[in-house]
Design a protein around this motif. Structure first.
Motif, PDB file in Angstrom:
ATOM      1  N   PHE A 154       0.615  -1.265   0.115  1.00 21.14           N
ATOM      2  CA  PHE A 154      -0.005  -0.125  -0.006  1.00 21.14           C
ATOM      3  C   PHE A 154       0.986   1.439   0.225  1.00 21.14           C
ATOM      4  CE2 PHE A 154      -3.104   3.452   1.294  1.00 21.14           C
ATOM      5  CZ  PHE A 154      -3.907   3.342   0.960  1.00 21.14           C
ATOM      6  N   ILE A 155       1.381   1.337   1.106  1.00 22.07           N
ATOM      7  CA  ILE A 155       2.747   2.449   0.889  1.00 22.07           C
ATOM      8  C   ILE A 155       2.964   3.115  -0.476  1.00 22.07           C
ATOM      9  CG2 ILE A 155       5.188   3.609   1.914  1.00 22.07           C
ATOM     10  CD1 ILE A 155       3.681   1.825   4.569  1.00 22.07           C
ATOM     11  N   LYS A 156       4.122   1.400  -1.162  1.00 21.25           N
ATOM     12  CA  LYS A 156       4.653   1.934  -2.307  1.00 21.25           C
ATOM     13  C   LYS A 156       3.464   2.386  -3.849  1.00 21.25           C
ATOM     14  CE  LYS A 156       7.858  -2.106  -1.831  1.00 21.25           C
ATOM     15  NZ  LYS A 156       8.249  -3.133  -1.978  1.00 21.25           N
ATOM     16  N   ASN A 157       2.308   1.251  -3.355  1.00 21.36           N
ATOM     17  CA  ASN A 157       1.183   2.139  -5.062  1.00 21.36           C
ATOM     18  C   ASN A 157       0.750   3.329  -4.450  1.00 21.36           C
ATOM     19  OD1 ASN A 157       2.142  -0.285  -6.042  1.00 21.36           O
ATOM     20  ND2 ASN A 157       0.949  -1.425  -5.040  1.00 21.36           N
ATOM     21  N   ASN A 158       1.160   4.489  -3.072  1.00 28.60           N
ATOM     22  CA  ASN A 158      -0.016   5.640  -2.734  1.00 28.60           C
ATOM     23  C   ASN A 158       0.607   6.807  -3.346  1.00 28.60           C
ATOM     24  OD1 ASN A 158      -2.706   4.714  -2.609  1.00 28.60           O
ATOM     25  ND2 ASN A 158      -1.684   2.835  -1.672  1.00 28.60           N
ATOM     26  N   GLN A 159       0.534   7.695  -3.304  1.00 22.62           N
ATOM     27  CA  GLN A 159       1.002   9.168  -2.999  1.00 22.62           C
ATOM     28  C   GLN A 159       0.280  10.197  -2.338  1.00 22.62           C
ATOM     29  OE1 GLN A 159       1.211  10.869  -6.926  1.00 22.62           O
ATOM     30  NE2 GLN A 159       2.174  12.987  -5.402  1.00 22.62           N
ATOM     31  N   PHE A 160       1.352  10.420  -0.928  1.00 20.00           N
ATOM     32  CA  PHE A 160       1.168  10.403   0.418  1.00 20.00           C
ATOM     33  C   PHE A 160       0.752  12.273   0.103  1.00 20.00           C
ATOM     34  CE2 PHE A 160       1.813   6.559   0.935  1.00 20.00           C
ATOM     35  CZ  PHE A 160       1.097   5.868   1.725  1.00 20.00           C
ATOM     36  N   LYS A 161       0.192  12.653   0.995  1.00 19.38           N
ATOM     37  CA  LYS A 161       0.106  14.553   0.823  1.00 19.38           C
ATOM     38  C   LYS A 161       0.926  15.051   1.383  1.00 19.38           C
ATOM     39  CE  LYS A 161      -2.244  17.867   3.125  1.00 19.38           C
ATOM     40  NZ  LYS A 161      -3.850  18.527   3.894  1.00 19.38           N
ATOM     41  N   PRO A 162       1.615  15.665   1.317  1.00 20.87           N
ATOM     42  CA  PRO A 162       3.762  15.997   1.887  1.00 20.87           C
ATOM     43  C   PRO A 162       2.825  16.572   3.199  1.00 20.87           C
ATOM     44  CG  PRO A 162       3.472  16.615   0.058  1.00 20.87           C
ATOM     45  CD  PRO A 162       2.177  16.180   0.108  1.00 20.87           C
ATOM     46  N   GLY A 163       3.603  16.266   4.416  1.00 15.97           N
ATOM     47  CA  GLY A 163       3.692  17.051   5.412  1.00 15.97           C
ATOM     48  C   GLY A 163       2.265  16.722   6.617  1.00 15.97           C
ATOM     49  N   SER A 164       1.841  15.539   5.681  1.00 16.06           N
ATOM     50  CA  SER A 164       0.737  14.099   6.792  1.00 16.06           C
ATOM     51  C   SER A 164       1.791  13.080   7.591  1.00 16.06           C
ATOM     52  CB  SER A 164       0.141  13.522   5.872  1.00 16.06           C
ATOM     53  OG  SER A 164       0.940  12.462   4.853  1.00 16.06           O
ATOM     54  N   ILE A 165       0.688  12.316   8.310  1.00 17.31           N
ATOM     55  CA  ILE A 165       1.097  11.094   9.281  1.00 17.31           C
ATOM     56  C   ILE A 165       1.122   9.663   8.222  1.00 17.31           C
ATOM     57  CG2 ILE A 165       0.793  10.035  11.699  1.00 17.31           C
ATOM     58  CD1 ILE A 165       1.567  12.965  12.270  1.00 17.31           C
ATOM     59  N   VAL A 166       1.644   8.810   8.576  1.00 22.08           N
ATOM     60  CA  VAL A 166       1.343   7.291   7.648  1.00 22.08           C
ATOM     61  C   VAL A 166       1.422   6.515   9.243  1.00 22.08           C
ATOM     62  CG1 VAL A 166       1.414   5.538   6.815  1.00 22.08           C
ATOM     63  CG2 VAL A 166       1.248   7.926   5.323  1.00 22.08           C
ATOM     64  N   GLU A 195       5.811  11.703   7.540  1.00 21.51           N
ATOM     65  CA  GLU A 195       6.580  11.219   8.207  1.00 21.51           C
ATOM     66  C   GLU A 195       5.354   9.534   8.788  1.00 21.51           C
ATOM     67  OE1 GLU A 195       7.417  11.918  13.194  1.00 21.51           O
ATOM     68  OE2 GLU A 195       6.872  13.859  12.325  1.00 21.51           O
ATOM     69  N   TYR A 196       6.376   8.598   9.277  1.00 19.05           N
ATOM     70  CA  TYR A 196       6.012   7.211   9.725  1.00 19.05           C
ATOM     71  C   TYR A 196       5.839   7.034  10.598  1.00 19.05           C
ATOM     72  CZ  TYR A 196       4.546   2.375   8.635  1.00 19.05           C
ATOM     73  OH  TYR A 196       4.109   1.375   8.156  1.00 19.05           O
ATOM     74  N   ILE A 197       4.612   6.632  11.276  1.00 20.22           N
ATOM     75  CA  ILE A 197       4.627   5.757  13.054  1.00 20.22           C
ATOM     76  C   ILE A 197       3.977   5.378  13.436  1.00 20.22           C
ATOM     77  CG2 ILE A 197       3.130   7.891  13.838  1.00 20.22           C
ATOM     78  CD1 ILE A 197       4.639   8.663  16.902  1.00 20.22           C
ATOM     79  N   SER A 198       4.683   4.297  13.869  1.00 20.23           N
ATOM     80  CA  SER A 198       3.679   2.683  13.759  1.00 20.23           C
ATOM     81  C   SER A 198       2.905   2.743  14.898  1.00 20.23           C
ATOM     82  CB  SER A 198       4.836   1.864  13.747  1.00 20.23           C
ATOM     83  OG  SER A 198       4.252   0.592  13.209  1.00 20.23           O
ATOM     84  N   ILE A 254       0.146   0.871  22.050  1.00 19.85           N
ATOM     85  CA  ILE A 254       1.825   0.823  21.756  1.00 19.85           C
ATOM     86  C   ILE A 254       1.919   1.996  20.824  1.00 19.85           C
ATOM     87  CG2 ILE A 254       3.590   0.073  21.425  1.00 19.85           C
ATOM     88  CD1 ILE A 254       2.646  -2.789  22.776  1.00 19.85           C
ATOM     89  N   ILE A 255       2.460   2.843  21.147  1.00 17.00           N
ATOM     90  CA  ILE A 255       3.101   3.228  19.856  1.00 17.00           C
ATOM     91  C   ILE A 255       4.924   3.160  19.739  1.00 17.00           C
ATOM     92  CG2 ILE A 255       3.941   5.842  19.506  1.00 17.00           C
ATOM     93  CD1 ILE A 255       1.659   7.124  21.461  1.00 17.00           C
ATOM     94  N   VAL A 256       5.525   2.684  18.501  1.00 18.43           N
ATOM     95  CA  VAL A 256       6.821   2.180  17.952  1.00 18.43           C
ATOM     96  C   VAL A 256       7.118   3.361  17.569  1.00 18.43           C
ATOM     97  CG1 VAL A 256       7.407   0.745  16.882  1.00 18.43           C
ATOM     98  CG2 VAL A 256       5.519  -0.216  18.248  1.00 18.43           C
ATOM     99  N   TYR A 257       8.054   3.831  18.048  1.00 19.77           N
ATOM    100  CA  TYR A 257       8.664   5.039  16.992  1.00 19.77           C
ATOM    101  C   TYR A 257      10.187   5.107  16.811  1.00 19.77           C
ATOM    102  CZ  TYR A 257      13.168   4.555  21.242  1.00 19.77           C
ATOM    103  OH  TYR A 257      13.751   3.860  21.578  1.00 19.77           O
TER     104      TYR A 257
END
Length: 274
Positions: A74-86, A109-112, A138-141
């Motif tokens: 999904f990450i590879k196949n999509n264009q994300f908004k600049p400044g957004s969080i995934v 920014e990617y945060i799990s 849980i936040i995985v940083y």
């Protein structure tokens, strides 16, 4: 804020249901049109999409609730908004987080995350905002996460009803999850499958058997991925459990009352503390 939840199964569906009425613009992506229609009819999403090409470039927060193997696609196949969080909400992190960070754009920014909630059945129809209430989160940083983003996700989780929030590395997450989540599923499956079916078992069970085997009703595709991609930590947890089971087995075989009672006292004390 515009939020898109990707994958409206039990967890993704619970996200959109918990977000209802919180003041966000919520959208959904799923491969099942009927699921999207149901979520829209319930007022949990403004609109549903079968893919992300139209909505993801406009989304401020993308929550990916797919099987681990599908998150990277999904990450590879999509264009994300600049400044957004995934973010993703899958149950293991180490094995794909490094690759996710290598393909996510620098201006995103990617945060799990890992909501410690769910149900043994799959599908939007089993989703509920109640599964998040007073649950652990849980936040995985990673090193590139901004403190402001971690703070936002922490506050966001509390808006959804989560009680305890822990922040940890992907390795620490996978180690503890092997014990608190994956090992219990191993035990439930093993207990269920050890039934020799000599009797009509269901007519002889009480709450203990019912509680211990609830999660034996398992999504085989998902849990196969989770087990196999966390095998190092899971095998270590299984081995520690086997050591404790052997203590009980040997004490029973040897008529060793004191060892048996000592194990009971230890478990009682630990359970009360927990």
């Amino acid at each position: 804020m515009k939020i898109t939840v990707v994958g409206l199964g039990v967890i993704g569906g619970s996200f959109v249901k918990a977000l209802k009425g919180k003041g966000y613009e919520v959208y959904g992506i799923d491969t099942n049109q009927q699921t999207l229609d149901m979520a829209k009819e319930e007022g949990c999403i403004i609109e549903g999409y079968l893919d992300g090409k139209d909505i993801i470039p406009e989304t401020d927060l993308t929550i990916i609730c797919l099987y681990p193997s599908l998150v990277l696609d999904f990450i590879k196949n999509n264009q994300f908004k600049p400044g957004s969080i995934v973010t993703d909400a899958v149950g293991i992190k180490s094995y794909f987080l490094r690759e996710a960070l290598s393909i996510i754009p620098d201006d995103v920014e990617y945060i799990s995350i890992h909501p410690m909630a769910g149900r043994e059945k799959k599908g939007y129809q089993y989703a509920s905002k109640q599964v998040f209430e007073n649950a652990n989160f849980i936040i995985v940083y990673h090193d590139d996460n901004k403190k402001s983003t971690i703070d936002f996700v922490q506050e966001f989780s509390k808006q959804l009803g989560f009680r305890s929030v822990k922040i940890m590395s992907p390795e620490a997450h996978d180690e503890i999850i092997s014990f608190t989540s994956q090992l219990p599923h191993c035990l439930a499956v093993s207990l269920m499958n050890s039934d020799d079916q000599k009797y009509e078992t269901g007519k002889y069970i009480g709450d203990s058997f019912r509680d211990l085997t609830r999660i034996a009703n398992i999504n085989e595709d998902l849990w196969d991925e989770l087990f196999m991609n966390n095998k190092q930590y899971l095998l270590a947890s299984i081995e520690r459990f086997e050591e404790q089971l052997d203590i009980l087995k040997n004490a029973i075989r040897d008529n060793d009352d004191e060892t048996l009672k000592s194990a009971f006292r230890k478990s009682t004390k630990r359970r009360e503390h927990l």
